[in-house]
Design a protein around this motif. Structure first.
Motif, PDB file in Angstrom:
ATOM      1  N   GLY A 144       0.808  -1.208   0.000  1.00  0.00           N
ATOM      2  CA  GLY A 144       0.000   0.000   0.000  1.00  0.00           C
ATOM      3  C   GLY A 144       0.844   1.261   0.000  1.00  0.00           C
ATOM      4  O   GLY A 144       0.546   2.229  -0.716  1.00  0.00           O
ATOM      5  N   HIS A 145       1.916   1.255   0.788  1.00  0.00           N
ATOM      6  CA  HIS A 145       2.810   2.412   0.820  1.00  0.00           C
ATOM      7  C   HIS A 145       3.473   2.620  -0.532  1.00  0.00           C
ATOM      8  O   HIS A 145       3.574   3.764  -1.022  1.00  0.00           O
ATOM      9  CB  HIS A 145       3.871   2.217   1.908  1.00  0.00           C
ATOM     10  CG  HIS A 145       4.883   3.320   1.963  1.00  0.00           C
ATOM     11  ND1 HIS A 145       4.596   4.567   2.469  1.00  0.00           N
ATOM     12  CD2 HIS A 145       6.185   3.367   1.548  1.00  0.00           C
ATOM     13  CE1 HIS A 145       5.677   5.341   2.378  1.00  0.00           C
ATOM     14  NE2 HIS A 145       6.646   4.634   1.823  1.00  0.00           N
ATOM     15  N   PHE A 171      -2.679  -6.759  -7.568  1.00  0.00           N
ATOM     16  CA  PHE A 171      -3.810  -6.309  -6.752  1.00  0.00           C
ATOM     17  C   PHE A 171      -3.303  -5.878  -5.380  1.00  0.00           C
ATOM     18  O   PHE A 171      -3.587  -6.489  -4.348  1.00  0.00           O
ATOM     19  CB  PHE A 171      -4.844  -7.425  -6.620  1.00  0.00           C
ATOM     20  CG  PHE A 171      -5.763  -7.554  -7.812  1.00  0.00           C
ATOM     21  CD1 PHE A 171      -5.287  -7.437  -9.099  1.00  0.00           C
ATOM     22  CD2 PHE A 171      -7.114  -7.800  -7.637  1.00  0.00           C
ATOM     23  CE1 PHE A 171      -6.123  -7.552 -10.203  1.00  0.00           C
ATOM     24  CE2 PHE A 171      -7.970  -7.922  -8.724  1.00  0.00           C
ATOM     25  CZ  PHE A 171      -7.471  -7.798 -10.009  1.00  0.00           C
ATOM     26  N   THR A 172      -2.590  -4.780  -5.340  1.00  0.00           N
ATOM     27  CA  THR A 172      -1.962  -4.325  -4.105  1.00  0.00           C
ATOM     28  C   THR A 172      -2.969  -3.625  -3.194  1.00  0.00           C
ATOM     29  O   THR A 172      -4.055  -3.227  -3.607  1.00  0.00           O
ATOM     30  CB  THR A 172      -0.819  -3.335  -4.397  1.00  0.00           C
ATOM     31  OG1 THR A 172      -1.368  -2.169  -5.028  1.00  0.00           O
ATOM     32  CG2 THR A 172       0.247  -3.948  -5.274  1.00  0.00           C
ATOM     33  N   TYR A 173      -2.554  -3.490  -1.954  1.00  0.00           N
ATOM     34  CA  TYR A 173      -3.306  -2.719  -0.965  1.00  0.00           C
ATOM     35  C   TYR A 173      -3.456  -1.294  -1.466  1.00  0.00           C
ATOM     36  O   TYR A 173      -2.527  -0.708  -2.046  1.00  0.00           O
ATOM     37  CB  TYR A 173      -2.544  -2.749   0.356  1.00  0.00           C
ATOM     38  CG  TYR A 173      -3.281  -2.263   1.573  1.00  0.00           C
ATOM     39  CD1 TYR A 173      -4.541  -2.734   1.891  1.00  0.00           C
ATOM     40  CD2 TYR A 173      -2.678  -1.352   2.449  1.00  0.00           C
ATOM     41  CE1 TYR A 173      -5.202  -2.315   3.039  1.00  0.00           C
ATOM     42  CE2 TYR A 173      -3.324  -0.926   3.603  1.00  0.00           C
ATOM     43  CZ  TYR A 173      -4.583  -1.414   3.890  1.00  0.00           C
ATOM     44  OH  TYR A 173      -5.226  -0.989   5.032  1.00  0.00           O
ATOM     45  N   HIS A 174      -4.636  -0.716  -1.287  1.00  0.00           N
ATOM     46  CA  HIS A 174      -5.016   0.622  -1.732  1.00  0.00           C
ATOM     47  C   HIS A 174      -5.302   0.696  -3.229  1.00  0.00           C
ATOM     48  O   HIS A 174      -5.894   1.672  -3.681  1.00  0.00           O
ATOM     49  CB  HIS A 174      -3.975   1.689  -1.360  1.00  0.00           C
ATOM     50  CG  HIS A 174      -3.881   1.918   0.109  1.00  0.00           C
ATOM     51  ND1 HIS A 174      -2.864   2.665   0.687  1.00  0.00           N
ATOM     52  CD2 HIS A 174      -4.659   1.490   1.144  1.00  0.00           C
ATOM     53  CE1 HIS A 174      -3.025   2.681   2.000  1.00  0.00           C
ATOM     54  NE2 HIS A 174      -4.118   1.963   2.304  1.00  0.00           N
ATOM     55  N   PHE A 175      -4.901  -0.306  -3.986  1.00  0.00           N
ATOM     56  CA  PHE A 175      -5.285  -0.367  -5.398  1.00  0.00           C
ATOM     57  C   PHE A 175      -6.520  -1.246  -5.562  1.00  0.00           C
ATOM     58  O   PHE A 175      -7.531  -0.814  -6.116  1.00  0.00           O
ATOM     59  CB  PHE A 175      -4.145  -0.901  -6.268  1.00  0.00           C
ATOM     60  CG  PHE A 175      -4.548  -1.081  -7.713  1.00  0.00           C
ATOM     61  CD1 PHE A 175      -4.653   0.009  -8.552  1.00  0.00           C
ATOM     62  CD2 PHE A 175      -4.843  -2.343  -8.217  1.00  0.00           C
ATOM     63  CE1 PHE A 175      -5.053  -0.143  -9.881  1.00  0.00           C
ATOM     64  CE2 PHE A 175      -5.237  -2.512  -9.544  1.00  0.00           C
ATOM     65  CZ  PHE A 175      -5.343  -1.416 -10.379  1.00  0.00           C
ATOM     66  N   ALA A 176      -6.471  -2.464  -5.073  1.00  0.00           N
ATOM     67  CA  ALA A 176      -7.582  -3.405  -5.251  1.00  0.00           C
ATOM     68  C   ALA A 176      -8.330  -3.686  -3.951  1.00  0.00           C
ATOM     69  O   ALA A 176      -9.412  -4.260  -3.987  1.00  0.00           O
ATOM     70  CB  ALA A 176      -7.073  -4.720  -5.835  1.00  0.00           C
TER      71      ALA A 176
END
Length: 258
Positions: free
Chosen positions: A67-68, A115-120
């Protein structure tokens, strides 16, 4: 229509390769834009590691670090490029063979890394009354997605009484858990059975059926999965409310409206 085809088969001359080529030709001839992520040809790295995220803390935390990296634009170029393709596309098609009841590892690795954190996931309000924007909402809402899957076994093997289990159940983790989770509308899958015994005549029929499905994507009704925040689920337990289950339906089928 803009379509991203994510293709996962190591042999370009395979049935999957042929179906991917048919999709590209059919859609482009109909005036649509197409991008292809041919994972084996790309030599896609299927494993998540710290190198994906630039600088990380002393211990890798995949969720937080991904996410970072997404927020700061420090994801590796290959991941960022695939995310851009997803944001560009109106429709996403996964083309793959069913191996050991699931997708090939390279395709699962594409999902794991892209599908990363904050994207998906991990977006929207999280509270006792709302558990984020997901299952019908999210960053990919408004897009359509469909599976094109080849299976060696015969179709009766994948029915309610079939020894391999219903195909809808086998595909549920992909259709509901990968496509629908970040908001995409999921179209019924295109499934080709008995591929180990496919004759030239069978292939011709399959190709024609695939062309027809592709040309009707924009008119096809999606699977009626229940949205998370529509009131069908108790909060914060996220259990389907009593009385909403369709008669005689259990398991995964509870999460599809009648």
């Amino acid at each position: 229509m803009r379509t991203l085809i994510v293709h996962a088969h190591p042999e370009p001359r395979s049935l999957n390769g042929a179906l991917k080529d048919i999709a590209v030709t059919t859609l482009r001839d109909a005036g649509h834009e197409v991008q292809i992520s041919d994972l084996y040809a790309m030599r896609w790295k299927p494993t998540v590691d710290a190198d994906d995220f630039g600088e990380t803390s002393d211990r890798l935390r995949v969720v937080e670090d991904s996410g970072h990296a997404y927020d700061t634009g420090t994801l590796t170029a290959d991941i960022a490029a695939e995310q851009e393709k997803l944001l560009w596309a109106d429709t996403v098609i996964f083309q793959f063979p069913l191996w050991w009841y699931s997708m090939p590892a390279i395709l699962k690795g594409w999902v794991d890394r892209v599908f990363t954190y904050h994207f998906a996931y991990g977006v929207g309000e999280h509270s006792d009354t709302r558990y984020g924007d997901r299952y019908g909402e999210g960053t990919l809402a408004g897009k359509r997605a469909m599976l094109s899957v080849t299976i060696g076994g015969r179709e009766p093997h994948y029915t309610d009484r079939g020894i391999n289990g219903p195909i809808d159940d086998l595909l549920f983790p992909i259709q509901h858990g990968i496509f629908y989770y970040p908001g995409m509308d999921v179209l019924p899958p295109f499934v080709t059975y008995g591929t180990d015994r496919l004759s030239a005549e069978d292939f011709t029929d399959t190709a024609k059926a695939w062309e027809q499905r592709l040309l009707s994507i924009e008119q096809t009704d999606p699977i009626a999965f229940r949205t998370q925040n529509s009131g069908d689920y108790e909060m914060p337990a996220l259990r389907l409310r009593e009385g909403l289950e369709p008669k005689g339906r259990t398991g995964f089928g509870l999460h599809v409206r009648a």
